[in-house]
Design a protein around this motif. Structure first.
Motif, PDB file in Angstrom:
ATOM      1  N   VAL A   1      15.573 -37.509  23.297  1.00 51.72           N
ATOM      2  CA  VAL A   1      15.599 -36.797  22.029  1.00 51.72           C
ATOM      3  C   VAL A   1      16.535 -37.544  21.098  1.00 51.72           C
ATOM      4  O   VAL A   1      17.717 -37.726  21.412  1.00 51.72           O
ATOM      5  N   ILE A   2      16.022 -37.983  19.973  1.00 48.61           N
ATOM      6  CA  ILE A   2      16.825 -38.767  19.038  1.00 48.61           C
ATOM      7  C   ILE A   2      17.294 -37.939  17.855  1.00 48.61           C
ATOM      8  O   ILE A   2      18.043 -38.434  17.013  1.00 48.61           O
ATOM      9  N   GLY A   3      16.879 -36.685  17.789  1.00 47.27           N
ATOM     10  CA  GLY A   3      17.307 -35.809  16.725  1.00 47.27           C
ATOM     11  C   GLY A   3      16.359 -34.644  16.558  1.00 47.27           C
ATOM     12  O   GLY A   3      15.414 -34.477  17.339  1.00 47.27           O
ATOM     13  N   TYR A   4      16.627 -33.844  15.541  1.00 51.80           N
ATOM     14  CA  TYR A   4      15.783 -32.700  15.224  1.00 51.80           C
ATOM     15  C   TYR A   4      15.505 -32.685  13.736  1.00 51.80           C
ATOM     16  O   TYR A   4      16.389 -32.972  12.921  1.00 51.80           O
ATOM     17  N   SER A   5      14.276 -32.344  13.417  1.00 55.19           N
ATOM     18  CA  SER A   5      13.901 -32.053  12.048  1.00 55.19           C
ATOM     19  C   SER A   5      13.724 -30.549  11.970  1.00 55.19           C
ATOM     20  O   SER A   5      12.668 -30.024  12.333  1.00 55.19           O
ATOM     21  N   GLY A   6      14.772 -29.863  11.514  1.00 55.49           N
ATOM     22  CA  GLY A   6      14.791 -28.424  11.641  1.00 55.49           C
ATOM     23  C   GLY A   6      14.817 -28.056  13.118  1.00 55.49           C
ATOM     24  O   GLY A   6      15.686 -28.508  13.862  1.00 55.49           O
ATOM     25  N   ASP A   7      13.847 -27.257  13.565  1.00 53.07           N
ATOM     26  CA  ASP A   7      13.732 -26.885  14.971  1.00 53.07           C
ATOM     27  C   ASP A   7      12.814 -27.818  15.755  1.00 53.07           C
ATOM     28  O   ASP A   7      12.596 -27.608  16.945  1.00 53.07           O
ATOM     29  N   THR A   8      12.283 -28.840  15.110  1.00 54.17           N
ATOM     30  CA  THR A   8      11.328 -29.745  15.744  1.00 54.17           C
ATOM     31  C   THR A   8      12.044 -30.902  16.419  1.00 54.17           C
ATOM     32  O   THR A   8      12.739 -31.672  15.752  1.00 54.17           O
ATOM     33  N   PRO A   9      11.896 -31.070  17.749  1.00 54.26           N
ATOM     34  CA  PRO A   9      12.541 -32.198  18.424  1.00 54.26           C
ATOM     35  C   PRO A   9      11.833 -33.509  18.119  1.00 54.26           C
ATOM     36  O   PRO A   9      10.604 -33.555  18.003  1.00 54.26           O
ATOM     37  N   LEU A  10      12.607 -34.572  18.009  1.00 55.98           N
ATOM     38  CA  LEU A  10      12.082 -35.914  17.814  1.00 55.98           C
ATOM     39  C   LEU A  10      12.317 -36.690  19.096  1.00 55.98           C
ATOM     40  O   LEU A  10      13.451 -36.820  19.545  1.00 55.98           O
ATOM     41  N   CYS A  11      11.250 -37.197  19.700  1.00 54.85           N
ATOM     42  CA  CYS A  11      11.301 -37.852  21.004  1.00 54.85           C
ATOM     43  C   CYS A  11      10.987 -39.332  20.865  1.00 54.85           C
ATOM     44  O   CYS A  11       9.935 -39.696  20.324  1.00 54.85           O
ATOM     45  N   GLY A  12      11.886 -40.171  21.372  1.00 56.06           N
ATOM     46  CA  GLY A  12      11.671 -41.612  21.385  1.00 56.06           C
ATOM     47  C   GLY A  12      11.239 -42.060  22.772  1.00 56.06           C
ATOM     48  O   GLY A  12      12.068 -42.127  23.680  1.00 56.06           O
ATOM     49  N   PRO A  13       9.938 -42.370  22.983  1.00 56.18           N
ATOM     50  CA  PRO A  13       9.458 -42.740  24.318  1.00 56.18           C
ATOM     51  C   PRO A  13      10.051 -44.062  24.806  1.00 56.18           C
ATOM     52  O   PRO A  13      10.197 -45.008  24.039  1.00 56.18           O
TER      53      PRO A  13
ATOM     54  N   MET B   1       9.772 -35.252  27.121  1.00 56.95           N
ATOM     55  CA  MET B   1       8.503 -35.808  27.543  1.00 56.95           C
ATOM     56  C   MET B   1       7.461 -35.465  26.488  1.00 56.95           C
ATOM     57  O   MET B   1       7.646 -34.530  25.702  1.00 56.95           O
ATOM     58  N   ALA B   2       6.385 -36.236  26.467  1.00 59.33           N
ATOM     59  CA  ALA B   2       5.403 -36.064  25.405  1.00 59.33           C
ATOM     60  C   ALA B   2       4.032 -36.534  25.860  1.00 59.33           C
ATOM     61  O   ALA B   2       3.892 -37.289  26.829  1.00 59.33           O
ATOM     62  N   TRP B   3       3.017 -36.069  25.151  1.00 59.83           N
ATOM     63  CA  TRP B   3       1.651 -36.553  25.307  1.00 59.83           C
ATOM     64  C   TRP B   3       1.232 -37.280  24.039  1.00 59.83           C
ATOM     65  O   TRP B   3       1.433 -36.777  22.932  1.00 59.83           O
ATOM     66  N   PHE B   4       0.648 -38.459  24.214  1.00 65.08           N
ATOM     67  CA  PHE B   4       0.052 -39.234  23.135  1.00 65.08           C
ATOM     68  C   PHE B   4      -1.422 -39.433  23.436  1.00 65.08           C
ATOM     69  O   PHE B   4      -1.871 -39.231  24.562  1.00 65.08           O
ATOM     70  N   ARG B   5      -2.190 -39.848  22.443  1.00 69.46           N
ATOM     71  CA  ARG B   5      -3.587 -40.178  22.671  1.00 69.46           C
ATOM     72  C   ARG B   5      -4.000 -41.337  21.766  1.00 69.46           C
ATOM     73  O   ARG B   5      -3.406 -41.563  20.717  1.00 69.46           O
ATOM     74  N   GLN B   6      -5.029 -42.064  22.202  1.00 71.64           N
ATOM     75  CA  GLN B   6      -5.526 -43.193  21.433  1.00 71.64           C
ATOM     76  C   GLN B   6      -7.035 -43.303  21.621  1.00 71.64           C
ATOM     77  O   GLN B   6      -7.520 -43.433  22.741  1.00 71.64           O
ATOM     78  N   ALA B   7      -7.767 -43.244  20.514  1.00 73.04           N
ATOM     79  CA  ALA B   7      -9.204 -43.441  20.513  1.00 73.04           C
ATOM     80  C   ALA B   7      -9.508 -44.902  20.213  1.00 73.04           C
ATOM     81  O   ALA B   7      -8.696 -45.597  19.589  1.00 73.04           O
ATOM     82  N   PRO B   8     -10.675 -45.418  20.636  1.00 70.13           N
ATOM     83  CA  PRO B   8     -11.021 -46.816  20.373  1.00 70.13           C
ATOM     84  C   PRO B   8     -10.952 -47.156  18.892  1.00 70.13           C
ATOM     85  O   PRO B   8     -11.482 -46.425  18.054  1.00 70.13           O
TER      86      PRO B   8
END
Length: 125
Positions: free
Chosen positions: A100-112, A34-41
């Motif tokens: 989770v589509i993979g890891y960059s080192g210890d960093t998870p990569l999440c495909g929403p 799960m993840a949080w995204f944000r978008q400004a105008p």
């Protein structure tokens, strides 16, 4: 199908804090992050924080040390604790769930694959 509902947004002064919540329902077993995204105008949507089912996390560099992503023990609610907020944090914040589509080192990569409707965060004096 997964349903996501965000809450907790509002207006706060610089240096203040907010805690966002995201309640997940439906086929949540089909997701692994799960993840949080944000978008400004006028700006593109950007990733803020990721939490994988194995507990791995990653953060946008500008929020590291200020924001914390977490979930409850039942894994039905995702949280984003936001501290020391600045005007640059002003945006619509979206909850997302996917794989989770993979890891960059210890960093998870999440495909929403699923998105909430968003909750507005405004930081101003």
């Amino acid at each position: 199908q997964v349903q996501l509902v965000e809450s907790g947004g509002g207006s706060v002064q610089p240096g203040g804090s907010l805690r966002l919540s995201c309640v997940a329902s439906g086929d949540t077993y089909s997701t692994s992050c799960m993840a949080w995204f944000r978008q400004a105008p006028g700006k593109e949507r950007e990733g803020v924080a990721i939490l994988a089912n194995n507990g791995g996390t990653s953060y946008k560099q500008s929020v590291k040390g200020r924001f914390i992503i977490s979930r409850d023990n039942a894994k039905t609610t995702l949280y984003l604790q936001m501290n020391n907020l600045t005007p640059e944090d002003t945006a619509m914040y979206y909850c997302a769930a996917g794989s989770v589509i993979g890891y960059s080192g210890d960093t998870p990569l999440c495909g929403p694959r699923y998105w909430g409707q968003g909750t507005q965060v405004t930081v101003s004096s």
